[in-house]
Scaffold this active site. Structure first.
Site, PDB file in Angstrom:
ATOM      1  N   ARG A   1       4.631  16.149  27.486  1.00  0.00           N
ATOM      2  CA  ARG A   1       3.885  14.593  27.578  1.00  0.00           C
ATOM      3  C   ARG A   1       4.544  13.744  26.576  1.00  0.00           C
ATOM      4  O   ARG A   1       4.333  13.984  25.336  1.00  0.00           O
ATOM      5  CB  ARG A   1       2.381  14.852  27.309  1.00  0.00           C
ATOM      6  CG  ARG A   1       1.312  13.835  27.498  1.00  0.00           C
ATOM      7  CD  ARG A   1       1.795  12.615  27.972  1.00  0.00           C
ATOM      8  NE  ARG A   1       1.040  11.643  28.110  1.00  0.00           N
ATOM      9  CZ  ARG A   1       1.450  10.384  28.545  1.00  0.00           C
ATOM     10  NH1 ARG A   1       2.849  10.141  28.601  1.00  0.00           N
ATOM     11  NH2 ARG A   1       0.734   9.264  28.763  1.00  0.00           N
TER      12      ARG A   1
ATOM     13  N   TYR B   1      -6.645   6.767  24.102  1.00  0.00           N
ATOM     14  CA  TYR B   1      -7.251   8.103  23.882  1.00  0.00           C
ATOM     15  C   TYR B   1      -8.802   7.687  23.483  1.00  0.00           C
ATOM     16  O   TYR B   1      -8.958   8.288  22.189  1.00  0.00           O
ATOM     17  CB  TYR B   1      -6.671   8.900  23.107  1.00  0.00           C
ATOM     18  CG  TYR B   1      -5.199   9.281  23.528  1.00  0.00           C
ATOM     19  CD1 TYR B   1      -5.140   9.988  24.910  1.00  0.00           C
ATOM     20  CD2 TYR B   1      -3.929   8.987  23.159  1.00  0.00           C
ATOM     21  CE1 TYR B   1      -3.831  10.166  25.643  1.00  0.00           C
ATOM     22  CE2 TYR B   1      -2.709   9.386  23.991  1.00  0.00           C
ATOM     23  CZ  TYR B   1      -2.838   9.806  25.074  1.00  0.00           C
ATOM     24  OH  TYR B   1      -1.616  10.263  25.657  1.00  0.00           O
TER      25      TYR B   1
ATOM     26  N   CYS C   1      -3.814  18.216  26.488  1.00  0.00           N
ATOM     27  CA  CYS C   1      -3.572  16.579  26.544  1.00  0.00           C
ATOM     28  C   CYS C   1      -5.176  16.384  27.055  1.00  0.00           C
ATOM     29  O   CYS C   1      -5.935  16.940  27.846  1.00  0.00           O
ATOM     30  CB  CYS C   1      -2.636  16.306  27.642  1.00  0.00           C
ATOM     31  SG  CYS C   1      -2.493  14.581  27.918  1.00  0.00           S
TER      32      CYS C   1
ATOM     33  N   HIS D   1       4.280  -4.713  12.806  1.00  0.00           N
ATOM     34  CA  HIS D   1       4.284  -4.628  14.611  1.00  0.00           C
ATOM     35  C   HIS D   1       3.720  -2.796  14.622  1.00  0.00           C
ATOM     36  O   HIS D   1       4.171  -2.135  13.694  1.00  0.00           O
ATOM     37  CB  HIS D   1       5.628  -4.733  14.600  1.00  0.00           C
ATOM     38  CG  HIS D   1       5.989  -4.180  15.997  1.00  0.00           C
ATOM     39  ND1 HIS D   1       6.854  -3.257  16.281  1.00  0.00           N
ATOM     40  CD2 HIS D   1       5.664  -4.528  17.326  1.00  0.00           C
ATOM     41  CE1 HIS D   1       7.055  -3.250  17.586  1.00  0.00           C
ATOM     42  NE2 HIS D   1       6.373  -3.972  18.309  1.00  0.00           N
TER      43      HIS D   1
HETATM   44  N1  MTE Z   1       4.336  12.594  19.724  1.00  0.00           N
HETATM   45  C1  MTE Z   1       5.460  11.722  19.954  1.00  0.00           C
HETATM   46  N2  MTE Z   1       6.392  11.416  18.934  1.00  0.00           N
HETATM   47  N3  MTE Z   1       5.594  11.197  21.028  1.00  0.00           N
HETATM   48  C2  MTE Z   1       4.813  11.298  22.157  1.00  0.00           C
HETATM   49  O1  MTE Z   1       4.929  10.595  23.280  1.00  0.00           O
HETATM   50  N4  MTE Z   1       2.879  12.447  23.007  1.00  0.00           N
HETATM   51  C3  MTE Z   1       1.304  12.998  22.653  1.00  0.00           C
HETATM   52  C4  MTE Z   1       1.707  14.214  21.566  1.00  0.00           C
HETATM   53  N5  MTE Z   1       2.734  13.853  20.290  1.00  0.00           N
HETATM   54  C5  MTE Z   1       3.834  12.118  21.916  1.00  0.00           C
HETATM   55  C6  MTE Z   1       3.580  12.925  20.619  1.00  0.00           C
HETATM   56  C7  MTE Z   1       0.665  13.694  23.508  1.00  0.00           C
HETATM   57  S1  MTE Z   1      -0.417  12.297  24.271  1.00  0.00           S
HETATM   58  C8  MTE Z   1       0.605  14.958  23.647  1.00  0.00           C
HETATM   59  S2  MTE Z   1      -0.416  15.600  25.040  1.00  0.00           S
HETATM   60  C9  MTE Z   1       1.305  15.908  23.082  1.00  0.00           C
HETATM   61  O2  MTE Z   1       2.331  15.305  22.116  1.00  0.00           O
HETATM   62  C10 MTE Z   1       2.052  16.870  24.076  1.00  0.00           C
HETATM   63  O3  MTE Z   1       2.809  17.605  23.296  1.00  0.00           O
HETATM   64  P1  MTE Z   1       4.012  18.436  24.337  1.00  0.00           P
HETATM   65  O4  MTE Z   1       4.717  17.434  24.921  1.00  0.00           O
HETATM   66  O5  MTE Z   1       4.816  19.464  23.008  1.00  0.00           O
HETATM   67  O6  MTE Z   1       3.215  19.555  25.166  1.00  0.00           O
HETATM   68 MO    MO Z   2      -1.862  13.619  25.704  1.00  0.00          MO
END
Ligand code: MTE
Ligand code: MO
Length: 480
Positions: A140, A322, A188, A40
């Site tokens: 995010r 992405y 992002c 999964h």
């Molecule tokens: N890591 C985890 N565990 N969960 C998440 O949702 N989001 C990612 C990344 N790492 C994410 C993650 C995305 S898409 C982005 S843009 C960045 O974390 C955002 O980091 P920030 O919230 O510290 O700015």
């Molecule tokens: Mo992101």
């Protein structure tokens, strides 16, 4: 109560069952069920739903409402739930705890795009500072913020290519490895998506303005050092080891190529401090990955597992969301035909338009445009950021005040940063010549490889609105 159409022992079906509304019924004790859990993409997060209905979880993990997911699940179907057991066509959901209950409180100045999960960007004036304050750094989150009771005892497990596991607590990481700090941007892939949507056509995703980016000082230990400690030859990793996968405590996952992870000038960190403060919950406490120069999606927060592998992370965030496709692809692409975004392209944005006499006003517009050029002696000052991926230095920022007919160069401001390459953003400023304010401002940046930004949004439009980096157009008296 199953209306069986496939033979299965009712007792094995009852134990640890996972049900989906009006359809599939999966049991973790079934041998197929066990294989299912290990393959999964979200890992054993699925066990949160064991014994009950999966519906409340699929409202959060809405990625599942896709035909290919139903197709995969078909082989695990052991029966169909008796329609008389459904309420309004759904399995009566067991009440589940709100997974977002432990999310931290956010600064009231943040512009919330969504609350659960939290997606928020700071007001424009914050982006005029070289270091973005922790409480105003964009958030995010795809899911909830995991609750960690004792940050120092939080464990991260490294899985070597041979399958051996070595576990470190955060306390041990700090004791064993040399501390390392870098100043780096996180951006992002959706930053400025709203500009692409407005000028190039609708896109899918959160309508970020210019604030899904921030610059901070990050402190932790080098991933390269940790990988060496668990036995990897970091100077010459074996052929089989191609990727380093990261798994977060809530289920998010992503990966980077091994070359970046072991690059002695790559500065990939396991971070426990942000701007000399303990890493905040929203930004991954107690431990996050920082992959400078790469899209922020690879900087996995709340990291609990690091896997050396011959393949990329199989998560949806690596295999699907992405990626960028041509402007002709409107939806439903062959996701496997495009590479996952890693290093970022060149980007720039205007974060303030102010008069030479004025400080940036607090209550200003989000992009901080303050109409000022009424007094003759006053000049209009533009400010902003420029950034390129891969540690490439910004060598020039061009500004036009007449819609692109003529150009001039902005002043690049000093960037007190730490790190092996240019991981931080380049702040810039431009003093508009008196009387030059006509058809609004345009800005574009150039990096050391002479990469630059595309003029418009149309030819670079992609349906997910990723990597928006068209020249920003700012009318003289109102934001884009
Ligand atoms: N890591 C985890 N565990 N969960 C998440 O949702 N989001 C990612 C990344 N790492 C994410 C993650 C995305 S898409 C982005 S843009 C960045 O974390 C955002 O980091 P920030 O919230 O510290 O700015
Ligand atoms: Mo992101």
């Amino acid at each position: 109560h199953l209306d069986m159409d496939t033979p299965v022992s009712p007792s094995s079906a009852r134990r640890g069952a996972l049900a989906r509304c009006a359809g599939y019924f999966i049991t973790a004790h079934h041998s197929l069920g066990r294989d299912f859990i290990s393959s999964h993409p979200g890992g054993d997060v699925i066990l949160n739903a064991a014994g009950g209905s999966i519906d409340p979880f699929w409202k959060i993990f809405n990625i599942h409402h896709k035909q290919y997911v139903y197709d995969i699940l078909e082989q695990y179907r052991v029966g169909v739930i008796d329609p008389t057991d459904l309420v309004n066509g759904e399995v009566p959901s067991a009440v589940i705890d709100d997974p977002f209950e432990k999310d931290p409180t956010r600064d009231a100045r943040m512009l919330m795009h969504t609350e659960k999960p939290c997606n928020a960007e700071p007001p424009g004036e914050v982006l005029n500072e070289f270091l973005t304050p922790n409480e105003l750094f964009f958030v995010r989150n795809h899911l909830w913020v995991p609750d960690v009771s004792d940050p120092e005892e939080h464990e991260v497990t490294i899985v070597t290519f041979d399958g051996d596991e070595v576990t470190f607590t955060v306390r041990e990481l700090r004791q064993i490895f040399k501390e390392h700090s870098v100043t780096a941007v996180l951006q992002c892939s959706g930053n400025r998506r709203s500009h692409m949507s407005k000028q190039g056509g609708d896109t899918q995703g959160l309508p970020w303005d210019v604030g899904a980016i921030g610059n901070a000082k990050w402190t932790g230990v080098l991933l390269r050092d940790v990988l060496r400690e668990v036995g990897l030859d970091v100077n010459e990793p074996p052929e089989d080891v191609q990727h380093v996968q990261f798994l977060g405590s809530e289920a998010y996952g992503a990966s980077i190529p091994i070359d970046k992870a072991v690059d002695r000038r790559g500065d990939v960190l396991l971070v426990y401090q942000m701007n000399d403060q303990p890493l905040p919950k929203d930004h991954g406490a107690p431990l996050r990955v920082l992959v400078p120069g790469h899209v922020a999606a690879r900087s996995v927060k709340w990291v609990k597992k690091i896997i050396l592998s011959d393949e990329e992370s199989q998560s949806q965030w690596q295999q699907r969301d992405y990626k960028c496709f041509g402007p002709n692809i409107k939806n439903d692409p062959d996701w496997s035909s495009a590479p996952a975004i890693q290093e970022m392209p060149v980007q720039s944005a205007v974060t303030a338009v102010r008069s030479s006499g004025s400080k940036i006003s607090k209550g200003a517009d989000r992009t901080n445009v303050i109409s000022t050029h009424d007094a003759d002696s006053e000049r209009t000052i533009l400010e902003g950021y420029a950034f390129s991926g891969g540690g490439r230095t910004i060598v020039r920022v061009d500004v036009s005040t007449d819609g692109g007919r003529t150009w001039d160069q902005a002043e690049l401001l000093a960037s007190p940063s730490q790190g092996s390459k240019s991981w931080c953003w380049q702040r810039w400023q431009y003093s508009v010549p008196a009387g030059a304010v006509g058809e609004g401002f345009l800005v574009k940046a150039v990096d050391e490889a002479y990469n630059t930004q595309p003029e418009g949004y149309g030819p670079n439009w992609n349906f997910r609105g990723n990597l928006t980096c068209g020249w920003q157009r700012v009318p003289a008296n109102k934001p884009e």
